[in-house]
Design a protein around this motif. Structure first.
Motif, mmCIF file in Angstrom:
data_model
loop_
_atom_site.group_PDB
_atom_site.id
_atom_site.type_symbol
_atom_site.label_atom_id
_atom_site.label_comp_id
_atom_site.label_asym_id
_atom_site.label_seq_id
_atom_site.Cartn_x
_atom_site.Cartn_y
_atom_site.Cartn_z
ATOM 1 N N GLY A 52 -24.477 1.174 -23.177
ATOM 2 C CA GLY A 52 -24.273 0.961 -24.600
ATOM 3 C C GLY A 52 -24.081 2.258 -25.363
ATOM 4 O O GLY A 52 -23.858 3.329 -24.782
ATOM 5 N N MET B 3 -28.287 0.336 -19.378
ATOM 6 C CA MET B 3 -27.277 -0.430 -20.087
ATOM 7 C C MET B 3 -26.222 0.524 -20.647
ATOM 8 O O MET B 3 -26.558 1.499 -21.317
ATOM 9 C CB MET B 3 -27.913 -1.232 -21.228
ATOM 10 C CG MET B 3 -28.991 -2.190 -20.776
ATOM 11 S SD MET B 3 -29.680 -3.151 -22.142
ATOM 12 C CE MET B 3 -28.295 -4.232 -22.518
ATOM 13 N N LEU C 286 -27.135 -6.628 -27.717
ATOM 14 C CA LEU C 286 -28.574 -6.331 -27.774
ATOM 15 C C LEU C 286 -29.100 -6.446 -29.197
ATOM 16 O O LEU C 286 -30.194 -6.980 -29.433
ATOM 17 C CB LEU C 286 -28.818 -4.923 -27.225
ATOM 18 C CG LEU C 286 -30.261 -4.405 -27.239
ATOM 19 C CD1 LEU C 286 -31.164 -5.300 -26.415
ATOM 20 C CD2 LEU C 286 -30.317 -2.973 -26.714
ATOM 21 N N THR D 264 -24.292 -2.811 -27.025
ATOM 22 C CA THR D 264 -25.260 -2.576 -28.101
ATOM 23 C C THR D 264 -25.234 -3.692 -29.125
ATOM 24 O O THR D 264 -26.290 -4.079 -29.658
ATOM 25 C CB THR D 264 -24.959 -1.225 -28.773
ATOM 26 O OG1 THR D 264 -25.027 -0.184 -27.797
ATOM 27 C CG2 THR D 264 -25.964 -0.925 -29.873
ATOM 28 N N ARG E 134 -26.640 5.076 -24.494
ATOM 29 C CA ARG E 134 -26.305 5.767 -23.244
ATOM 30 C C ARG E 134 -25.127 6.711 -23.469
ATOM 31 O O ARG E 134 -25.108 7.836 -22.937
ATOM 32 C CB ARG E 134 -25.966 4.720 -22.185
ATOM 33 C CG ARG E 134 -25.698 5.287 -20.794
ATOM 34 C CD ARG E 134 -26.995 5.618 -20.091
ATOM 35 N NE ARG E 134 -26.741 6.046 -18.725
ATOM 36 C CZ ARG E 134 -26.666 5.225 -17.693
ATOM 37 N NH1 ARG E 134 -26.838 3.926 -17.880
ATOM 38 N NH2 ARG E 134 -26.450 5.691 -16.492
ATOM 39 N N GLU F 60 -32.001 1.706 -23.753
ATOM 40 C CA GLU F 60 -30.764 1.502 -22.994
ATOM 41 C C GLU F 60 -30.765 2.311 -21.709
ATOM 42 O O GLU F 60 -30.214 1.873 -20.691
ATOM 43 C CB GLU F 60 -29.557 1.857 -23.862
ATOM 44 C CG GLU F 60 -29.274 0.843 -24.953
ATOM 45 C CD GLU F 60 -28.002 1.141 -25.725
ATOM 46 O OE1 GLU F 60 -27.276 2.075 -25.317
ATOM 47 O OE2 GLU F 60 -27.730 0.452 -26.719
ATOM 48 N N GLY G 235 -27.763 2.423 -31.504
ATOM 49 C CA GLY G 235 -28.020 2.713 -30.096
ATOM 50 C C GLY G 235 -29.470 3.063 -29.839
ATOM 51 O O GLY G 235 -29.966 4.076 -30.315
#
Length: 313
Positions: A264, A262, A100, A97, A267, A257, A252
């Motif tokens: 992160g 992903m 990202l 995260t 998730r 995600e 998040g």
């Protein structure tokens, strides 16, 4: 200095209140965590032994003090689902995260500020209309729809970029960057469109102020007036939006995600909710509150740097 001390004290008090509320909410939820781990058909002796091992037989105040002490040690308990330390799970997910968020915020800052200033400077020209319409469309389209649209073009159609998973920077810097392009663009197109509108409105408002006419009367050039005076005074509302965006992404992006698979924070939140993993959910809740409070604290500090009058007041 008093300004910074007050802000730091407010941050600590807020975190203490958040920790108390977070702990209290999860204590009043129905259901025994031991039944979640062992199942409803477990032996009562096993349930009692597990409650004792997890400290659930202690008074709530004692459990809260133990949890606070664990926070200072970086111990948030053990996840029911993963049977791993919650702090370690959050740390591993934060790498995804955080990566990202960094790429998304850089794209948002570059696209939002530059395009916003350009639109403010050319708002009366016909060729600025396509960019204005594009920013309006980007605001209207949800990030997960934008994600599917980008996947259909750059993964399914052109086969240029991956659409699933995350590659660590230590494993492959180029793979790390490629795995972040589509999800970060899915988020940045919407957030940068918001920044564009705020920058445009703020710059147009500042250009009508008396100090701008005074600067021109002193013989300063257009670019010097724009970037040394107008843009700096226009940043206050932009900083607010940027701080909110940073907190939102670091908290998040659950849907994005999941679309890109992903591992992160987003998730992890969806998994902890679906599995009723209370220690993990409690740790994530405190993490989200921490991110919001810290981002607001940083925004207040940037305010005082951009406009010293805020600190003096």
């Amino acid at each position: 200095m008093n300004y910074y001390i007050r802000k730091a004290a407010g941050l600590l008090v807020t975190l203490l209140l958040v920790s108390f509320i977070t702990f209290s909410v999860f204590q009043i939820l129905p259901g025994n965590p031991a039944y979640i781990i062992l199942g409803v058909d477990a032996d009562p002796m096993q349930i009692e032994a597990l409650n004792k091992s997890m400290g659930l037989d202690k008074p709530a105040l004692v459990r809260y003090i133990d949890w606070i002490a664990g926070l200072f040690r970086g111990d948030l308990g053990i996840s029911y689902r993963y049977q791993q330390p919650v702090a370690q799970l959050i740390s591993d997910a934060l790498e995804v995260t955080g990566s990202l968020a960094i790429v998304t915020l850089i794209l948002t800052l570059i696209i939002g500020v530059l395009a916003g200033v350009w639109l403010a400077d050319h708002s009366d020209k016909w060729y600025s209309l396509p960019l204005s319409m594009l920013s309006q469309v980007s605001i209207s389209i949800p990030s997960f729809c934008m994600a599917i649209f980008l996947i259909s073009i750059f993964t399914v159609g052109l086969k240029w970029l991956p659409s699933i998973g995350f590659v660590s920077f230590s494993e492959s810097p180029s793979g790390w960057f490629k795995s972040l392009i589509l999800p970060s663009c899915s988020l940045a197109l919407g957030t940068s469109a918001i920044v564009i509108r705020y920058v445009k409105v703020s710059v147009n408002g500042q250009r009508k102020q008396d100090y701008v006419r005074t600067a021109y009367s002193k013989g300063l050039g257009k670019n010097k007036v724009m970037y040394r005076h107008v843009l700096r005074n226009s940043l206050i509302p932009v900083i607010t939006i940027f701080g909110m965006t940073a907190a939102d992404i670091l908290g998040g992006s659950i849907i994005v995600e999941n679309v890109f698979s992903m591992p992160g924070i987003g998730r992890l939140i969806s998994v902890s909710i679906s599995s009723r993993d209370l220690p993990l959910l409690q740790g994530l809740t405190f993490y989200l509150a921490l991110i919001v409070v810290v981002c607001n604290f940083i925004v207040d500090l940037i305010y005082s740097i951009v406009d010293p009058r805020i600190r003096l007041k």
